[in-house]
Design an enzyme around this catalytic site. Structure first.
Site, PDB file in Angstrom:
ATOM      1  N   ARG A 134      37.441  42.172  49.576  1.00 54.04           N
ATOM      2  CA  ARG A 134      36.045  41.664  49.098  1.00 54.04           C
ATOM      3  C   ARG A 134      36.262  40.521  50.884  1.00 54.04           C
ATOM      4  NH1 ARG A 134      35.736  40.566  42.986  1.00 54.04           N
ATOM      5  NH2 ARG A 134      36.346  43.157  42.690  1.00 54.04           N
ATOM      6  N   ARG A 165      40.833  32.911  45.853  1.00 59.89           N
ATOM      7  CA  ARG A 165      39.781  33.724  46.710  1.00 59.89           C
ATOM      8  C   ARG A 165      40.278  34.681  47.982  1.00 59.89           C
ATOM      9  NH1 ARG A 165      35.265  34.990  43.769  1.00 59.89           N
ATOM     10  NH2 ARG A 165      35.400  32.958  43.068  1.00 59.89           N
ATOM     11  N   GLU A 223      38.647  32.452  36.288  1.00 62.73           N
ATOM     12  CA  GLU A 223      38.426  34.005  36.007  1.00 62.73           C
ATOM     13  C   GLU A 223      39.187  34.363  36.595  1.00 62.73           C
ATOM     14  OE1 GLU A 223      35.699  37.219  37.664  1.00 62.73           O
ATOM     15  OE2 GLU A 223      34.815  35.602  37.949  1.00 62.73           O
ATOM     16  N   SER A 263      36.986  40.734  34.868  1.00 62.62           N
ATOM     17  CA  SER A 263      35.316  40.526  34.274  1.00 62.62           C
ATOM     18  C   SER A 263      35.364  42.041  33.306  1.00 62.62           C
ATOM     19  CB  SER A 263      35.347  40.653  35.655  1.00 62.62           C
ATOM     20  OG  SER A 263      33.311  41.009  35.728  1.00 62.62           O
ATOM     21  N   ARG A 278      45.911  36.718  42.408  1.00 67.53           N
ATOM     22  CA  ARG A 278      45.433  35.406  41.412  1.00 67.53           C
ATOM     23  C   ARG A 278      46.139  35.377  39.954  1.00 67.53           C
ATOM     24  NH1 ARG A 278      38.750  34.938  40.320  1.00 67.53           N
ATOM     25  NH2 ARG A 278      39.338  35.262  42.516  1.00 67.53           N
TER      26      ARG A 278
END
Length: 420
Positions: free
Chosen positions: A257, A272, A346, A349, A387
């Protein structure tokens, strides 16, 4: 993508969904283009029928009438080509507008922006350390598990090398997730990460979100940001059997990403990054809202079980309309406690799409009565690393600098109970 008949019948509802989700799309323009599309289709069909009828009649006519009808048929051909050119332009605009139409959120979805997200469950208590706790970067440097400096040298910002126990933990959490999902009936899949544009468009990552994807222009391919793209596109343009549904897939892949627009504390350490590994859950199901809700909860439970096995405090949050994606009907995030952030971050999801993705990818199934229907799709993260290592290392650190490894993870790291 939605059924245009549904959009025609519920235009105000679609406009409201676009407003709630913050998506710019001109529904009135779409309906006008749709009307012109249908008119042109009828006109072209009528002209072709007339041309075909002329062609059948010509051989049976006297010479003088035959020539007159040939000339009329030639003019019909020119008109058809003009109409088809107009139709092609209209279809192009119609398709582009349809790709922007949002899926209406479920009635129980909170209304508002990110601040309206609603906590629905909290499990475990954040640790209270009797010593100054270290952040994950400090812990990983202490135990020679991470090299960010050389990662940046080799690959640029937000790049890293995992080392030694960092590698074992990274692979261990992925394998723990795969084993859990295999036990629960999921088909394990190692998926392509370089895909054609139709897979990105079909799963709803294009055209909105295109700026987040890495593009390989020489080959017209894209790097996926999740195995969801490959797993859902796996059955593109297929007709499935109703008795085989639901299909449960667990895909493991690298994920890429660009993270355009992210800043601040989200860019610290491993939170991130541009490249990471992920185990993704995907389900293809019959078009049944009640079953879809049950499967959504099943996907959430699988992720929660992994966090329980990792002995991590977490909470489940129902996502509000303004924080949802274009295609999502229902969405929950799982956020795991990260001491260095002093907050939940987070890590998972979970999304329900109904037939939004299946319509784009033409994934249908044959019902018991012989009719065809579009499948419903759902997905949720099982685990994403590195993460999750933030929470794992920071929550399980000890005063003497060691890091305790949860019992469920020990078989995947050579039986070690501690790092350090």
């Amino acid at each position: 993508m939605l059924d245009i008949r549904f959009i025609r019948a519920h235009a105000d509802r679609i406009k409201e969904a676009a407003r709630l989700k913050g998506i710019e799309v001109d529904i009135d323009r779409l309906l006008a283009v749709d009307e012109r599309r249908r008119e042109l289709l009828q006109e072209v069909e009528a002209l072709k029928q007339r041309r075909n009828e002329n062609s059948r009649r010509i051989p049976k006519l006297p010479p003088d009438e035959r020539e007159r009808l040939r000339e009329e048929t030639r003019r019909l051909g020119e008109t058809i080509r003009e109409k088809e050119a107009e139709l092609a332009a209209v279809l192009e605009e119609f398709h582009a507008l349809m790709l922007l139409v949002p899926n209406p959120p479920s009635p129980d979805t909170p209304v508002g922006d990110e601040s309206a997200n609603r906590e629905v469950k909290r499990v475990g208590e954040p640790p209270s350390f009797p010593f100054p706790p270290k952040n994950h970067v400090e812990l990983m440097l202490l135990h020679d598990m991470l090299d960010v400096e050389r990662g940046v040298k080799v690959a640029g910002s937000r790049s890293y090398f995992l080392k030694n126990d960092g590698v074992l933990l990274h692979l261990g959490v992925l394998r723990l997730a795969l084993d859990l999902l295999r036990e629960r009936g999921f088909t394990l899949m190692y998926v392509p990460v370089l895909v054609n544009a139709f897979a990105m468009e079909g799963t709803g990552y294009f055209p909105l979100g295109r700026e987040q994807a890495y593009h390989i222009p020489e080959d017209e391919k894209y790097l996926v940001g999740t195995a969801e793209v490959s797993l859902v596109a796996y059955h593109a343009e297929e007709i499935l059997r109703e008795e085989d549904l639901p299909l449960r897939y667990a895909g493991i892949s690298e994920a890429f990403r660009r993270e355009v627009g992210s800043a601040g504390r989200d860019t610290f350490g491993l939170y991130r990054v541009h490249q990471f590994s992920k185990v993704e859950q995907v389900i293809l199901a019959p078009a049944d809202e009640e079953l879809s809700y049950q499967l959504h909860m099943e996907l959430l439970e699988n992720a929660e079980e992994l966090l329980r096995r990792l002995e991590l405090p977490y909470r489940v949050v129902q996502i509000a309309t303004g924080d949802m994606g274009q295609g999502q009907v229902r969405k929950h995030d799982i956020e795991t406690w990260m001491p260095s952030r002093g907050a939940y971050g987070e890590t998972h999801s979970c999304s329900t799409f109904h037939d939004f993705q299946a319509r784009r990818l033409k994934i249908r199934y044959r019902k018991s009565d012989g009719s065809l229907a579009y499948a419903y799709t759902l997905n949720n993260t099982a685990i994403a690393s590195p993460r999750i290592l933030i929470a794992l290392l920071e929550n399980h650190q000890m005063e003497d600098g060691r890091i305790r490894i949860p019992e469920a993870l020990r078989p995947y790291v050579g039986g070690k109970a501690y790092i350090g």
